[in-house]
Structure formats: structure tokens, C-alpha cells
Design a protein around this motif. Structure first.
Motif, PDB file in Angstrom:
ATOM      1  N   HIS A  55      47.013 -13.431  80.496  1.00 46.80           N
ATOM      2  CA  HIS A  55      46.936 -11.996  80.252  1.00 46.80           C
ATOM      3  C   HIS A  55      47.281 -11.720  78.788  1.00 46.80           C
ATOM      4  O   HIS A  55      48.449 -11.695  78.405  1.00 46.80           O
ATOM      5  CB  HIS A  55      47.907 -11.289  81.209  1.00 46.80           C
ATOM      6  N   ASP A  56      46.241 -11.471  77.983  1.00 50.26           N
ATOM      7  CA  ASP A  56      46.411 -11.375  76.532  1.00 50.26           C
ATOM      8  C   ASP A  56      47.540 -10.442  76.067  1.00 50.26           C
ATOM      9  O   ASP A  56      48.267 -10.771  75.130  1.00 50.26           O
ATOM     10  CB  ASP A  56      45.088 -10.968  75.873  1.00 50.26           C
ATOM     11  N   PRO A  57      47.683  -9.252  76.676  1.00 50.72           N
ATOM     12  CA  PRO A  57      48.749  -8.357  76.182  1.00 50.72           C
ATOM     13  C   PRO A  57      50.154  -8.960  76.260  1.00 50.72           C
ATOM     14  O   PRO A  57      51.075  -8.444  75.630  1.00 50.72           O
ATOM     15  CB  PRO A  57      48.632  -7.133  77.100  1.00 50.72           C
ATOM     16  N   LEU A  58      50.307 -10.034  77.003  1.00 45.94           N
ATOM     17  CA  LEU A  58      51.647 -10.622  77.172  1.00 45.94           C
ATOM     18  C   LEU A  58      51.870 -11.831  76.271  1.00 45.94           C
ATOM     19  O   LEU A  58      52.886 -12.509  76.382  1.00 45.94           O
ATOM     20  CB  LEU A  58      51.852 -11.043  78.639  1.00 45.94           C
ATOM     21  N   GLU A  59      50.933 -12.083  75.362  1.00 43.26           N
ATOM     22  CA  GLU A  59      51.002 -13.340  74.607  1.00 43.26           C
ATOM     23  C   GLU A  59      52.261 -13.449  73.742  1.00 43.26           C
ATOM     24  O   GLU A  59      52.656 -14.540  73.368  1.00 43.26           O
ATOM     25  CB  GLU A  59      49.744 -13.529  73.750  1.00 43.26           C
ATOM     26  N   ASN A  60      52.900 -12.319  73.443  1.00 46.14           N
ATOM     27  CA  ASN A  60      54.118 -12.377  72.627  1.00 46.14           C
ATOM     28  C   ASN A  60      55.395 -12.552  73.442  1.00 46.14           C
ATOM     29  O   ASN A  60      56.474 -12.680  72.873  1.00 46.14           O
ATOM     30  CB  ASN A  60      54.229 -11.120  71.762  1.00 46.14           C
ATOM     31  N   THR A  62      59.575  -5.666  76.873  1.00 42.17           N
ATOM     32  CA  THR A  62      59.299  -4.314  76.376  1.00 42.17           C
ATOM     33  C   THR A  62      58.779  -3.444  77.514  1.00 42.17           C
ATOM     34  O   THR A  62      58.280  -3.947  78.537  1.00 42.17           O
ATOM     35  CB  THR A  62      58.252  -4.332  75.250  1.00 42.17           C
ATOM     36  N   GLU A 118      56.127  -1.771  77.453  1.00 45.85           N
ATOM     37  CA  GLU A 118      54.695  -2.035  77.580  1.00 45.85           C
ATOM     38  C   GLU A 118      54.451  -3.276  78.427  1.00 45.85           C
ATOM     39  O   GLU A 118      53.581  -3.285  79.302  1.00 45.85           O
ATOM     40  CB  GLU A 118      54.064  -2.234  76.185  1.00 45.85           C
ATOM     41  N   GLN A 119      55.230  -4.325  78.167  1.00 48.00           N
ATOM     42  CA  GLN A 119      55.085  -5.552  78.949  1.00 48.00           C
ATOM     43  C   GLN A 119      55.449  -5.298  80.414  1.00 48.00           C
ATOM     44  O   GLN A 119      54.781  -5.782  81.335  1.00 48.00           O
ATOM     45  CB  GLN A 119      55.974  -6.659  78.372  1.00 48.00           C
ATOM     46  N   ASP A 172      52.642  -3.449  82.044  1.00 47.12           N
ATOM     47  CA  ASP A 172      51.503  -4.358  82.164  1.00 47.12           C
ATOM     48  C   ASP A 172      51.667  -5.293  83.353  1.00 47.12           C
ATOM     49  O   ASP A 172      50.729  -5.505  84.139  1.00 47.12           O
ATOM     50  CB  ASP A 172      51.394  -5.228  80.898  1.00 47.12           C
ATOM     51  N   ARG A 196      51.187  -3.762  86.664  1.00 48.40           N
ATOM     52  CA  ARG A 196      49.783  -3.495  87.001  1.00 48.40           C
ATOM     53  C   ARG A 196      49.092  -4.737  87.560  1.00 48.40           C
ATOM     54  O   ARG A 196      48.062  -4.636  88.217  1.00 48.40           O
ATOM     55  CB  ARG A 196      49.019  -2.970  85.780  1.00 48.40           C
TER      56      ARG A 196
END
Length: 152
Positions: A120-125, A141, A143-144, A147, A150
Motif C-alpha cells: 500500500h503505497d501511502p504507507l511506504e514511510n 500518523t 493519515e496512516q 489509511d 480503510r
DNA sequence: GCCAACGTTGGC
DNA sequence: GCCAACGTTGGC
């Protein structure tokens, strides 16, 4: 309010073990890593939301949600020679290790596997999905957090 | 203060 | 069970 993720090996302590303590808080003891300790000792507040993560098992991943339910205090297992977490360098006068109390909120609807979080790209950090990461407690975060929920 | 040896974590 | 990554320890 902050968000966190805490790892536990289910054979040692699982989300089901936590659920089996209705209305009770559970001390998150045995953490012997300075960075993780600092998060508990300095940054966690009552009411913070926490993902419960099962590590070192068949399907490592997020399995539930808990909440910080008590402020940090010295980890008593470090003072107990019978405990596998005993650390002679920690004393009640000069405690080295700290813990917080947590309480069960709910299971996630399913285990959200690490493999899926990695894709899941948005979690790469997230430290969790980075190679070689061994941090057992980490900030998440907002946001994480959203995400991941979801993906549930 | 460097760094090799060792121990642990944790995915696979 | 293997092993990569990383943290800790201790000799120098």
C-alpha cells in the motif's frame, strides 16, 4: 490525541489475551529498547489509540485496536530476578525501563497482513514496512491510521 | 571512542 | 530453521 503501533508475539501475548481482561488495563511490560521506551515514557498519553500488531507468527499483521489507559511508570519486571525481563542495571531508585497500561478496544474485522501494508503505497514511510525494521513501538500518523482502517 | 563479536528481532 | 538487519557489549 496521538496514534501508535505496538508489536507483540502472539505466543507471548496476543490480542485475544488482551480481550480476555474485560474492563482491566494491561501493563505493556518487557520492552527493552531505548527508542520504544522513550515513546512510552515521554510521549504516550491516556486516550491515545494503538494498533495491536502480531509479530513473528504465521501471518504477521495488525489484528486490533487498543488504547493507552495509564501513564508510564517503571517496568517492575526489570526488578524481578525471576522474570525473563530482569535487568540488574535497572533499580527502583534508578529505573531504566518503563511501560504504559493499555486496554482492549476491539479486534479489527480481519488481520491486516504486513504483506498488504507493504503493497500500500501511502504507507511506504511507515517504519513498520521498511526493511530491517525492528522497532516494537512506533508512532503512526493520523493519515496512516485512517489509511489502514480503510484496508480493514 | 572504535569496532568486532555477539545476541535479538522478526520476516520468510 | 535460516539469515539479514540492527542494537549492545566489551576489549583495546
Amino acid at each position: 490525541m496521538k496514534y501508535w503501533l505496538m508489536k507483540s508475539e502472539p505466543e507471548a501475548f496476543s490480542i485475544d489475551d488482551l480481550q480476555a481482561r474485560p474492563g482491566q488495563t494491561e501493563p505493556w511490560d518487557g520492552v527493552r529498547n531505548y527508542q520504544a521506551r522513550n515513546f512510552m515514557r515521554d510521549d504516550m498519553r491516556i486516550g491515545d489509540q494503538v494498533f495491536f500488531y502480531h509479530s513473528n507468527c504465521e501471518v504477521p499483521g495488525i489484528v486490533g485496536i487498543m488504547e493507552v489507559a495509564g501513564k508510564s511508570y517503571p517496568d517492575p519486571t526489570a526488578f524481578d530476578p525471576q522474570s525473563k525481563y530482569f535487568d540488574p542495571k535497572s533499580s527502583p531508585d534508578q529505573p531504566r525501563w518503563f511501560l504504559v497500561e493499555v486496554k482492549y478496544i476491539r479486534h479489527t474485522r480481519r488481520t491486516i497482513p504486513l504483506a498488504e501494508l507493504k503493497e500500500h503505497d501511502p504507507l511506504e514511510n511507515m517504519p513498520l514496512v521498511r526493511k530491517g525494521n525492528r522497532l516494537s513501538i512506533m508512532p503512526v500518523t493520523k493519515e496512516q491510521w485512517d489509511d489502514i482502517l480503510r484496508l480493514e
